[in-house]
Design a protein around this motif. Structure first.
Motif, PDB file in Angstrom:
ATOM      1  N   ASP A 274       1.002  -0.944   0.222  1.00 40.76           N
ATOM      2  CA  ASP A 274      -0.181   0.191  -0.054  1.00 40.76           C
ATOM      3  C   ASP A 274       0.679   1.453  -0.068  1.00 40.76           C
ATOM      4  OD1 ASP A 274       0.894  -0.401   2.680  1.00 40.76           O
ATOM      5  OD2 ASP A 274      -0.662   0.759   3.737  1.00 40.76           O
ATOM      6  N   ILE A 275       2.226   1.220  -0.456  1.00 39.42           N
ATOM      7  CA  ILE A 275       2.684   2.918  -0.359  1.00 39.42           C
ATOM      8  C   ILE A 275       3.782   2.371  -1.889  1.00 39.42           C
ATOM      9  CG2 ILE A 275       4.811   3.713   0.298  1.00 39.42           C
ATOM     10  CD1 ILE A 275       4.001   2.166   2.878  1.00 39.42           C
ATOM     11  N   GLU A 276       3.865   3.849  -1.789  1.00 42.91           N
ATOM     12  CA  GLU A 276       4.791   3.566  -3.456  1.00 42.91           C
ATOM     13  C   GLU A 276       6.226   3.759  -3.361  1.00 42.91           C
ATOM     14  OE1 GLU A 276       3.295   7.746  -5.303  1.00 42.91           O
ATOM     15  OE2 GLU A 276       1.483   6.458  -5.553  1.00 42.91           O
ATOM     16  N   ALA A 277       6.804   2.643  -4.073  1.00 41.04           N
ATOM     17  CA  ALA A 277       7.948   2.515  -3.913  1.00 41.04           C
ATOM     18  C   ALA A 277       9.383   3.861  -3.587  1.00 41.04           C
ATOM     19  CB  ALA A 277       9.155   1.855  -5.355  1.00 41.04           C
ATOM     20  N   ASP A 278       8.816   4.640  -4.410  1.00 46.96           N
ATOM     21  CA  ASP A 278       9.816   6.121  -4.137  1.00 46.96           C
ATOM     22  C   ASP A 278       9.660   7.253  -3.200  1.00 46.96           C
ATOM     23  OD1 ASP A 278      11.106   5.987  -7.060  1.00 46.96           O
ATOM     24  OD2 ASP A 278       8.992   7.229  -7.712  1.00 46.96           O
TER      25      ASP A 278
ATOM     26  N   PHE B  35      10.890   7.246   2.598  1.00 50.39           N
ATOM     27  CA  PHE B  35      10.939   6.969   3.875  1.00 50.39           C
ATOM     28  C   PHE B  35      11.877   6.239   4.861  1.00 50.39           C
ATOM     29  CE2 PHE B  35       8.989   3.630   7.036  1.00 50.39           C
ATOM     30  CZ  PHE B  35       8.744   4.711   8.145  1.00 50.39           C
ATOM     31  N   LEU B  36      12.302   6.235   4.010  1.00 52.14           N
ATOM     32  CA  LEU B  36      13.783   5.286   4.570  1.00 52.14           C
ATOM     33  C   LEU B  36      14.865   6.270   4.597  1.00 52.14           C
ATOM     34  CD1 LEU B  36      13.649   1.777   2.727  1.00 52.14           C
ATOM     35  CD2 LEU B  36      13.404   2.035   5.393  1.00 52.14           C
TER      36      LEU B  36
ATOM     37  N   GLU C  40       2.409  14.997   2.197  1.00 47.84           N
ATOM     38  CA  GLU C  40       0.560  13.970   1.819  1.00 47.84           C
ATOM     39  C   GLU C  40       0.935  11.956   2.592  1.00 47.84           C
ATOM     40  OE1 GLU C  40      -3.485  13.731   0.062  1.00 47.84           O
ATOM     41  OE2 GLU C  40      -2.853  15.301   0.421  1.00 47.84           O
ATOM     42  N   LYS C  41       1.595  11.579   1.314  1.00 48.36           N
ATOM     43  CA  LYS C  41       1.952  10.066   0.962  1.00 48.36           C
ATOM     44  C   LYS C  41       2.877   9.956   2.360  1.00 48.36           C
ATOM     45  CE  LYS C  41       0.593   9.462  -3.622  1.00 48.36           C
ATOM     46  NZ  LYS C  41       1.655   9.205  -4.996  1.00 48.36           N
ATOM     47  N   LEU C  42       3.378  10.829   2.186  1.00 50.34           N
ATOM     48  CA  LEU C  42       5.010  10.588   3.398  1.00 50.34           C
ATOM     49  C   LEU C  42       4.282  10.145   5.319  1.00 50.34           C
ATOM     50  CD1 LEU C  42       8.176  12.133   2.719  1.00 50.34           C
ATOM     51  CD2 LEU C  42       8.111   9.493   3.372  1.00 50.34           C
ATOM     52  N   PHE C  43       3.569  11.215   5.019  1.00 49.10           N
ATOM     53  CA  PHE C  43       2.474  10.803   6.335  1.00 49.10           C
ATOM     54  C   PHE C  43       1.461   9.946   6.714  1.00 49.10           C
ATOM     55  CE2 PHE C  43      -1.463  12.028   8.519  1.00 49.10           C
ATOM     56  CZ  PHE C  43      -0.681  11.943  10.108  1.00 49.10           C
ATOM     57  N   VAL C  44       0.917   9.354   5.763  1.00 45.86           N
ATOM     58  CA  VAL C  44       0.422   8.567   5.778  1.00 45.86           C
ATOM     59  C   VAL C  44       1.578   7.065   6.287  1.00 45.86           C
ATOM     60  CG1 VAL C  44      -0.457   6.771   4.392  1.00 45.86           C
ATOM     61  CG2 VAL C  44      -1.782   8.760   4.079  1.00 45.86           C
ATOM     62  N   VAL C  45       2.660   6.600   5.644  1.00 47.63           N
ATOM     63  CA  VAL C  45       3.881   6.027   6.044  1.00 47.63           C
ATOM     64  C   VAL C  45       4.268   6.299   7.595  1.00 47.63           C
ATOM     65  CG1 VAL C  45       6.045   4.996   5.303  1.00 47.63           C
ATOM     66  CG2 VAL C  45       4.452   5.510   3.493  1.00 47.63           C
ATOM     67  N   ALA C  46       3.614   7.086   7.766  1.00 49.18           N
ATOM     68  CA  ALA C  46       4.419   7.487   8.929  1.00 49.18           C
ATOM     69  C   ALA C  46       3.352   7.350  10.252  1.00 49.18           C
ATOM     70  CB  ALA C  46       4.936   9.536   8.981  1.00 49.18           C
ATOM     71  N   ASP C  47       2.503   7.491   9.556  1.00 47.93           N
ATOM     72  CA  ASP C  47       0.982   7.270  10.656  1.00 47.93           C
ATOM     73  C   ASP C  47       1.555   5.485  10.974  1.00 47.93           C
ATOM     74  OD1 ASP C  47      -1.290   8.332  11.909  1.00 47.93           O
ATOM     75  OD2 ASP C  47      -2.040   7.233  10.763  1.00 47.93           O
ATOM     76  N   LYS C  48       1.163   5.020  10.151  1.00 47.41           N
ATOM     77  CA  LYS C  48       1.106   4.026   9.793  1.00 47.41           C
ATOM     78  C   LYS C  48       2.628   2.995  10.915  1.00 47.41           C
ATOM     79  CE  LYS C  48       1.210  -0.455   7.090  1.00 47.41           C
ATOM     80  NZ  LYS C  48       1.187  -0.761   5.737  1.00 47.41           N
ATOM     81  N   TYR C  49       3.785   3.266  10.553  1.00 48.12           N
ATOM     82  CA  TYR C  49       4.927   3.160  11.308  1.00 48.12           C
ATOM     83  C   TYR C  49       5.104   3.907  12.651  1.00 48.12           C
ATOM     84  CZ  TYR C  49       5.699  -0.310   7.561  1.00 48.12           C
ATOM     85  OH  TYR C  49       4.968  -0.742   6.017  1.00 48.12           O
TER      86      TYR C  49
END
Length: 340
Positions: free
Chosen positions: A227-231, A236-237, A253-262
């Motif tokens: 559920d995350i784009e590779a870029d 994030f890494l 916006e997409k980084l926020f979603v990843v940061a929220d998930k992890y």
């Protein structure tokens, strides 16, 4: 003649010019115009300028000589709306005949009258009757300088579009660049990212729980994220290893979603700040719905405040007109309550 600066060759402010949220602007005023307007008790309106970190906020700097007592001549700066990204500090300087900055006064937006206008009363100490002399003049001009600084910034910008938290910089950048000693593989879309479990676990409680359990990912030393784009995952890494984010304005916006998930709370805050600074009339409703969906009250409050100050334009947007047809139509009530 009003030139907004991003680089100023003066030691007093040179060290601060790369900080996110700093706007330095010079205001040259002809001595002749200054004297005529002061004698006739007329205000001098200079060119309007925008904040470098938020183009939606513009400021008008002027010299007010309209008061009945000329001893009360002052300088003032007016915001087109109250700044919504926390507080600003505004400092007024003038450049003397030795081309050095001399401080006049520093004010804060939380003391502004009507939450929009700040008055530099000490301006009269330098340019009022009996104080105005040749050392305040350069080439027949009075050269004033304003510096507007955000006071709540959790990070600084480097010269390139990267974000850095200097208090938390680690020595993991080499591991991020060459994958030396990697002991785990994460597959995102068609890319494999070789990572270090210890580093991910040290930053994310979610990864820590995963690597400390008996899940098959731990046994196989490999997992797939769908559920995350590779870029986005690559950025994030980068943050996990180096505390730096490139292209934040693109991926916030997409980084926020990843940061929220992890569960990376500081990266969430960084993304919230970037999304706030990126607010425009065209994206305000989208950002409000996003903030509500992910239950981030800080971004939601800032967005509602932005909408409040631009309500006449925002109600004409397609996003606003479609909002009442969505499951988040209740947000209309919150918008209306903020305006009335």
């Amino acid at each position: 003649m009003n030139n907004q600066l991003r680089v100023v060759d003066d030691e007093e402010i040179k060290g601060e010019i790369y900080l996110s949220g700093v706007t330095v602007t010079i205001h040259p005023i002809s001595v002749q115009i200054f004297n005529v307007n002061k004698t006739n008790r007329q205000s001098i309106h200079l060119k309007e300028f925008c904040l470098t970190d938020d183009r939606n906020v513009s400021c008008l700097f002027q010299i007010d000589a309209t008061r009945s007592n000329t001893d009360n001549i002052c300088a003032q700066i007016t915001f087109n709306r109250r700044p919504i990204v926390n507080q600003y500090e505004i400092s007024l300087y003038f450049i003397n005949d030795h081309h050095k900055l001399e401080h006049i006064q520093t004010l804060h937006t939380d003391t502004a009258k009507d939450k929009k206008t700040l008055v530099f009363s000490k301006f009269a100490d330098k340019f009022g009757p009996g104080c105005y002399h040749n050392r305040n003049i350069i080439n027949e001009c009075c050269v004033l300088c304003t510096k507007i600084s955000r006071k709540d910034i959790p990070y600084i910008f480097a010269k390139k579009p990267a974000l850095c938290l200097p208090s938390q910089i680690t020595d993991c950048s080499l591991l991020f660049e060459n994958n030396a000693l990697a002991n785990f593989v994460i597959v995102v879309e068609d890319r494999e990212f070789r990572v270090h479990k210890e580093i991910l676990a040290s930053k994310s409680s979610v990864f820590l729980a995963m690597f400390d359990s008996e899940m098959k990912e731990k046994k196989e030393n490999k997992m797939t994220i769908e559920d995350i784009e590779a870029d986005v995952f690559h950025e994030f890494l980068r943050y996990i290893y180096t505390n730096i984010v490139n292209e934040l304005n693109t991926h916030a916006e997409k980084l926020f979603v990843v940061a929220d998930k992890y569960d990376l709370s500081k990266l969430r805050l960084i993304c919230i700040d970037e999304l706030t600074r990126s607010l425009k009339i065209e994206n305000a409703i989208h950002t409000l719905m996003f903030a509500d969906r992910y239950n981030t009250n800080t971004l939601k409050e800032r967005t509602i405040e932005f909408i409040k100050w631009h309500i006449k334009s925002i109600v004409e947007t397609e996003d606003y007109k479609r909002l009442y047809q969505t499951k988040q139509a209740y947000l209309l009530n919150e918008i209306i309550l903020s305006v009335i």
